[in-house]
Motif scaffolding. Structure first.
Motif, short mmCIF file in Angstrom:
data_model
loop_
_atom_site.label_atom_id
_atom_site.label_comp_id
_atom_site.label_asym_id
_atom_site.label_seq_id
_atom_site.Cartn_x
_atom_site.Cartn_y
_atom_site.Cartn_z
N HIS A 20 0.84 -1.21 0.00
CA HIS A 20 0.00 0.00 0.00
C HIS A 20 0.87 1.26 0.00
O HIS A 20 0.58 2.23 -0.69
CB HIS A 20 -0.93 0.01 1.22
CG HIS A 20 -1.85 -1.17 1.24
ND1 HIS A 20 -2.81 -1.37 0.27
CD2 HIS A 20 -1.94 -2.24 2.07
CE1 HIS A 20 -3.45 -2.50 0.52
NE2 HIS A 20 -2.94 -3.05 1.60
N ASN A 23 2.41 1.66 -3.45
CA ASN A 23 1.46 2.26 -4.40
C ASN A 23 1.25 3.75 -4.12
O ASN A 23 1.12 4.56 -5.05
CB ASN A 23 0.11 1.53 -4.33
CG ASN A 23 0.22 0.15 -4.95
OD1 ASN A 23 1.08 -0.11 -5.79
ND2 ASN A 23 -0.63 -0.77 -4.52
N ALA A 24 1.24 4.10 -2.84
CA ALA A 24 1.05 5.52 -2.48
C ALA A 24 2.24 6.35 -2.95
O ALA A 24 2.07 7.50 -3.39
CB ALA A 24 0.88 5.64 -0.97
N LYS A 27 1.82 6.84 -6.67
CA LYS A 27 0.74 7.79 -6.98
C LYS A 27 1.20 9.23 -6.70
O LYS A 27 0.93 10.14 -7.50
CB LYS A 27 -0.51 7.45 -6.17
CG LYS A 27 -1.69 8.26 -6.59
CD LYS A 27 -2.99 7.73 -6.04
CE LYS A 27 -4.09 8.75 -6.32
NZ LYS A 27 -5.19 8.65 -5.37
N LEU A 107 5.44 11.44 4.46
CA LEU A 107 5.13 10.03 4.21
C LEU A 107 5.62 9.24 5.42
O LEU A 107 6.35 9.77 6.26
CB LEU A 107 5.88 9.56 2.95
CG LEU A 107 5.30 9.93 1.59
CD1 LEU A 107 6.26 9.49 0.48
CD2 LEU A 107 3.96 9.25 1.37
N LEU A 136 0.54 12.48 4.41
CA LEU A 136 -0.07 11.44 3.58
C LEU A 136 -0.17 10.20 4.47
O LEU A 136 0.80 9.45 4.64
CB LEU A 136 0.77 11.19 2.32
CG LEU A 136 0.11 10.27 1.28
CD1 LEU A 136 -1.25 10.80 0.84
CD2 LEU A 136 1.01 10.10 0.07
N VAL A 138 -0.88 7.06 4.98
CA VAL A 138 -1.07 5.78 4.27
C VAL A 138 -1.44 4.67 5.26
O VAL A 138 -0.69 4.39 6.20
CB VAL A 138 0.22 5.37 3.52
CG1 VAL A 138 -0.02 4.11 2.70
CG2 VAL A 138 0.72 6.51 2.65
N ALA A 170 -5.43 10.42 3.34
CA ALA A 170 -4.90 9.14 2.87
C ALA A 170 -4.70 9.15 1.36
O ALA A 170 -3.97 8.32 0.81
CB ALA A 170 -5.84 8.00 3.27
N ASP A 171 -5.36 10.10 0.69
CA ASP A 171 -5.33 10.16 -0.78
C ASP A 171 -4.45 11.33 -1.23
O ASP A 171 -4.71 12.49 -0.88
CB ASP A 171 -6.77 10.33 -1.29
CG ASP A 171 -6.85 10.31 -2.80
OD1 ASP A 171 -7.54 9.42 -3.33
OD2 ASP A 171 -6.23 11.19 -3.45
N ALA A 172 -3.43 11.01 -2.01
CA ALA A 172 -2.46 12.03 -2.42
C ALA A 172 -3.09 13.13 -3.26
O ALA A 172 -2.71 14.31 -3.15
CB ALA A 172 -1.30 11.39 -3.16
#
Ligand code: AMP
Length: 197
Positions: A20, A23-24, A27, A107, A136, A138, A170-172
Motif C-alpha cells: 500500500h 502504491n502511495a 501515486k 510520508l 499522507l 497511508v 490518505a489520498d495524495a
C-alpha cells in the motif's frame, strides 16, 4: 494547481515492503510529475526516499536532493537526480529544503521524518513561514500521532487552531489539492486568532 511549484517530501530512509505504501509512493510521484511540481527531498537513494525519487525521475519529473556531506556515504546519496545540493550540516540541510519548497508532505518514516515534520510545523505555528503541511496518512500509519495531538489539545498544551494547521489525508490527490488551496491568514488575524501574543 498553480501555487505549488516545488514540494518537499519528508519520508523514511527505510522501506518496509508494504504494497500500500509502495502504491502511495507511485501515486504521489505521478501527481507531482503531472502537476509539474518539483520534488525536494533528503537526497538519499535508500528506503522510501529512494523509491520516491526514482519514481519521479522515471516519469520524467524534476528532483532536487539536499544532503549534508557526512550523510552522502551513509545514506548512499542518489547519483541520478536532477540536482544535488550538499550542505555542511543537518541544520543547513533542513533550512535549504524548506527554503526551496512551497509546501511539505510527510510520508511514513522514522525519527528523522518526524523531526523534520515537527520542525516545519512549529515554524508554521510561530508564523515563520506560511507554507502548507500535509501528512499522507497511508493505511492509518499516522493515526496514533494524530491521537497524540488530540490528547495535547485536550490537555491544553496545543491550541485547536494549531492542531488544525496540518492536513491529514490518505489520498495524495486530495492532499495536494488541499495544499494548493491553502491560503495564508493575514498576520493580524493570524496572531489574534491563535492567541500567540
Ligand atoms: P528516518 O525517518 O529516520 O528514516 O530519516 C529520514 C530522513 O531524516 C533521512 O534523510 C535522515 O537523514 C533524516 N534524519 C535522520 N535523523 C535526523 C535528525 N535527528 N534530525 C534531522 N533529520 C534527521
Amino acid at each position: 494547481m498553480n501555487k505549488l511549484k516545488a514540494v518537499c517530501v519528508y519520508c523514511g530512509s527505510n522501506f518496509n515492503g508494504d504494497i500500500h505504501l509502495r502504491n502511495a509512493i507511485k501515486k504521489l510521484a505521478e501527481i507531482l510529475v503531472e502537476e509539474d511540481i518539483k520534488l525536494v527531498y533528503g537526497g538519499g537513494s535508500v528506503g522510501v526516499m529512494g523509491l520516491l525519487a526514482n519514481d519521479v525521475l522515471e516519469l520524467g519529473g524534476q528532483v532536487t536532493g539536499v544532503i549534508p556531506q557526512f550523510l552522502m556515504d551513509k545514506e548512499v546519496g542518489h547519483k541520478g537526480i536532477t540536482e544535488m545540493i550538499i550542505t555542511e550540516n543537518m541544520h543547513q540541510r533542513k533550512q535549504k529544503m524548506a527554503d526551496l519548497s512551497d509546501g511539505f508532505v510527510i510520508l511514513p518514516g522514522g525519527f528523522g521524518t518526524l523531526e523534520e515534520f515537527f520542525e516545519v510545523l512549529t515554524w508554521l505555528q510561530l508564523g515563520l513561514h506560511n507554507k502548507p503541511i500535509g501528512v499522507l496518512n497511508v493505511g492509518g500509519f499516522y493515526d496514533p500521532l494524530f491521537a497524540q495531538m488530540e490528547l495535547m489539545v485536550q490537555s491544553k498544551f496545543l491550541k485547536p487552531a494549531n492542531r488544525d494547521l496540518v492536513f491529514n489525508e490518505a489520498d495524495a490527490n486530495i492532499l495536494i489539492d488541499k495544499m494548493d488551496h491553502f491560503s495564508a491568514v493575514p498576520d493580524e488575524v493570524w496572531y489574534k486568532e491563535r492567541d500567540l501574543i
